[in-house]
Enzyme design. Sequence first.
Site, short mmCIF file in Angstrom:
data_model
loop_
_atom_site.label_atom_id
_atom_site.label_comp_id
_atom_site.label_asym_id
_atom_site.label_seq_id
_atom_site.Cartn_x
_atom_site.Cartn_y
_atom_site.Cartn_z
N GLU A 7 0.86 -1.19 0.00
CA GLU A 7 0.00 0.00 0.00
C GLU A 7 0.89 1.24 0.00
OE1 GLU A 7 -3.44 2.37 2.50
OE2 GLU A 7 -2.82 0.40 3.22
N HIS A 9 1.52 4.80 -2.11
CA HIS A 9 0.70 5.64 -2.97
C HIS A 9 1.48 6.64 -3.80
CE1 HIS A 9 -2.77 3.91 -1.11
NE2 HIS A 9 -2.39 4.33 0.08
N HIS A 163 -9.48 0.63 -0.42
CA HIS A 163 -8.81 1.68 0.33
C HIS A 163 -9.85 2.62 0.94
CE1 HIS A 163 -6.43 5.31 1.10
NE2 HIS A 163 -5.38 4.49 1.14
N ASP A 286 2.16 2.38 3.86
CA ASP A 286 1.25 3.50 3.57
C ASP A 286 2.05 4.74 3.19
OD1 ASP A 286 -1.13 4.76 3.16
OD2 ASP A 286 -1.67 4.98 5.27
#
Length: 328
Positions: A7, A9, A163, A286
């Site tokens: 995850e 981004h 998400h 993240d």
Amino acid sequence: MKIIGIEEHFLSPAVRESWAAAASGGQDASALLHLGEMQDRLEELSDERLARMDESGVDVQVLSLTSPGLHDLAPTEGISLARRTNDLIAATIARHPDRFDGFATIPTTAPKEAVRELERSVCDLGLKGGMLFGRTMDKNLDHIDFWPIFEMASHLRIPLFIHPRTPPRAVREAYYSGFDPLVDLAFATFGLGWHYDCGIQFLRLALAGVFDRFPDLRIILGHWGEVVLFYTERLKAFSRVTKLQRSVVDTMRENLYVTPSGMFNESNFRHAIEVVGIDRVLFSTDYPYQYRPGGGPRTFLEQLPISHDDKEKIAHANWENLTRNIRR
């Protein structure tokens, strides 16, 4: 120990500009969080990102467009941006094939085209799953319009990551307001609102019978299961009123994977493996929201009181097994 963060981004300038243009129409408030240094880190896809990966001990990032994705954009615009965004992911992987993988960006406001774009992204571009953000406009993720996306994911044998995104305006006003604007925004997003909203979307899929229809569909939730993983004792009670082929909790154990999303907490980890098992725990930081220099992600894994083989599973092997048999 090879570490794959699933995850992680990014944000393209084209998507950012589309969000800005849509802001007057009620754009997801989380777009306000992507400013300044955070925006720079999201949009950087080369040397600086690689340096931060090295600094934190992450070998591979599975890239995904950040929230709220394309879920609020007009269909024509969403289709065009999805293609451009997925081409950008593929080009980034091609430049650094040993450092990046990717989740496809899905234009959910155009469901039929979304299916085709998901197939193109996996079969032609080599991406390894799809990223969803719960609701599309006012339609929850279990809406029948989106079932062809789940059918394609099941056919391709790819995971779909759900998400978080910000709850609807009416929910924000009822539950996440009454303080100053910055506190309201935090309360509705990373403070709590994102995570309840995301967990509810997963439960809606289960209660709507999506997993009965597509028993091999594989879903990933971040933040150790987006709240609902901690309510298994209550979720068992759904069996009294539903006519599902499996209980909600059994669905969690058979169709759900979870990842920490940078929440490096051992007690949360222990609960996750109690519910879904060690083979369904993946790793993520993240990035860039939970970016920690100094090797924090690797240190968390290395210090877990589990066997070396189990650490390897979380670090990379579970993800590699999950994506090993993709149908191209």
